[in-house]
Design an enzyme around this catalytic site. Sequence first.
Site, PDB file in Angstrom:
ATOM      1  N   LYS A   1      33.417  41.724  24.714  1.00 43.68           N
ATOM      2  CA  LYS A   1      34.221  40.588  24.696  1.00 43.68           C
ATOM      3  C   LYS A   1      33.620  39.426  25.761  1.00 43.68           C
ATOM      4  CE  LYS A   1      38.086  42.593  26.143  1.00 43.68           C
ATOM      5  NZ  LYS A   1      37.468  44.092  26.306  1.00 43.68           N
TER       6      LYS A   1
ATOM      7  N   ARG B   1      46.640  43.361  27.878  1.00 41.39           N
ATOM      8  CA  ARG B   1      46.216  44.510  27.651  1.00 41.39           C
ATOM      9  C   ARG B   1      47.295  45.777  27.316  1.00 41.39           C
ATOM     10  NH1 ARG B   1      41.003  44.140  30.718  1.00 41.39           N
ATOM     11  NH2 ARG B   1      39.823  45.865  30.680  1.00 41.39           N
TER      12      ARG B   1
ATOM     13  N   ARG C   1      24.859  49.204  31.479  1.00 41.10           N
ATOM     14  CA  ARG C   1      25.416  47.798  31.645  1.00 41.10           C
ATOM     15  C   ARG C   1      24.882  47.399  33.254  1.00 41.10           C
ATOM     16  NH1 ARG C   1      30.996  45.308  29.766  1.00 41.10           N
ATOM     17  NH2 ARG C   1      32.004  46.374  31.652  1.00 41.10           N
TER      18      ARG C   1
ATOM     19  N   ARG D   1      28.933  48.753  37.900  1.00 45.14           N
ATOM     20  CA  ARG D   1      30.003  48.850  38.410  1.00 45.14           C
ATOM     21  C   ARG D   1      30.503  50.221  38.477  1.00 45.14           C
ATOM     22  NH1 ARG D   1      32.719  44.231  34.872  1.00 45.14           N
ATOM     23  NH2 ARG D   1      33.846  46.205  34.146  1.00 45.14           N
TER      24      ARG D   1
ATOM     25  N   ARG E   1      38.959  54.779  30.525  1.00 41.89           N
ATOM     26  CA  ARG E   1      39.366  53.499  30.037  1.00 41.89           C
ATOM     27  C   ARG E   1      39.565  53.661  28.569  1.00 41.89           C
ATOM     28  NH1 ARG E   1      35.437  49.493  32.459  1.00 41.89           N
ATOM     29  NH2 ARG E   1      37.019  47.927  32.049  1.00 41.89           N
TER      30      ARG E   1
HETATM   31  P1  AMP Z   1      37.515  44.461  32.734  1.00 40.42           P
HETATM   32  O1  AMP Z   1      36.280  43.493  33.352  1.00 40.42           O
HETATM   33  O2  AMP Z   1      38.133  43.456  31.756  1.00 40.42           O
HETATM   34  O3  AMP Z   1      36.906  45.344  31.903  1.00 40.42           O
HETATM   35  O4  AMP Z   1      38.481  44.779  33.641  1.00 40.42           O
HETATM   36  C1  AMP Z   1      38.312  45.729  34.699  1.00 40.42           C
HETATM   37  C2  AMP Z   1      39.479  46.527  35.175  1.00 40.42           C
HETATM   38  O5  AMP Z   1      40.289  45.604  35.859  1.00 40.42           O
HETATM   39  C3  AMP Z   1      40.050  47.217  34.260  1.00 40.42           C
HETATM   40  O6  AMP Z   1      39.598  48.616  33.994  1.00 40.42           O
HETATM   41  C4  AMP Z   1      41.375  47.273  34.803  1.00 40.42           C
HETATM   42  O7  AMP Z   1      41.567  48.218  36.088  1.00 40.42           O
HETATM   43  C5  AMP Z   1      41.571  45.751  35.557  1.00 40.42           C
HETATM   44  N1  AMP Z   1      42.315  45.005  34.437  1.00 40.42           N
HETATM   45  C6  AMP Z   1      41.574  43.839  33.970  1.00 40.42           C
HETATM   46  N2  AMP Z   1      42.342  43.185  33.183  1.00 40.42           N
HETATM   47  C7  AMP Z   1      43.603  43.936  33.175  1.00 40.42           C
HETATM   48  C8  AMP Z   1      44.799  43.574  32.548  1.00 40.42           C
HETATM   49  N3  AMP Z   1      45.172  42.668  31.853  1.00 40.42           N
HETATM   50  N4  AMP Z   1      45.836  44.453  32.805  1.00 40.42           N
HETATM   51  C9  AMP Z   1      45.715  45.561  33.728  1.00 40.42           C
HETATM   52  N5  AMP Z   1      44.500  45.713  34.451  1.00 40.42           N
HETATM   53  C10 AMP Z   1      43.509  44.838  33.921  1.00 40.42           C
END
Ligand code: AMP
Length: 213
Positions: free
Chosen positions: A13, A88, A127, A160, A171
Amino acid sequence: MKILLLGPPGGGKGTQAKYLINRLNIPQISTGDMLREHVNNKTDLGLKAKEYMSAGALVPDEVILGMMKGRLVDKDCNNGYILDGFPRTIPQAEGLDLLLEELDQKIDLIIVIKVKDDNIVERMGGRRVHPSSGRIYHIKYNPPKNEGKDDQTGEELIIRDDDQENTVRKRLEIYHKETSPLIEYYKSRSRVCHIDGEQSIDQVSQSIDKILS
Ligand code: AMP
């Protein structure tokens, strides 16, 4: 144009959002990036979010919705935006609907990027991220010009915490349970298009182009 990118963590994404920024000249709104900025700046929100993030759990809906509330009214969103990683959960989608109603806006297009779980685990293990810009590389599929270094700044790339395998599996479980029901949710509300995310990065971008034209 207002686009929502849906798909598993590590499904591409963020990479395709970067492509769309250039293609459509609208900003990417990534809750993950916004949260990481809060964590780096050690804000109250960041301190709260950090525990959830490193455990691979979702940050509570009310925290996310509070953070998003101000973002959609920023000037750079006037011509549209790309939502990446938000909503989400169903409650987040309902919260977003209320925000959009207040702004008299609507999401025009949902792009669902599909990738199998085992491929996600392989992808995320490789990554590498440039922390200050959010630029994402992969040691096999999208390597930096110099190993371990960001192309533009030459700074060190990192892995990360939430890209570790057991965290990734968790996840993915959360994705299937909490996030994938959004595909059904949006079917009756917007145009929903599915893309095979196991093609090369360029092929995925081309598939998105086809949908846009
Ligand atoms: P991402 O970079 O989008 O994969 O997000 C990394 C982490 O941030 C996720 O594993 C969640 O812990 C948190 N996170 C990001 N976006 C959301 C969301 N919309 N709702 C809840 N947690 C989020």
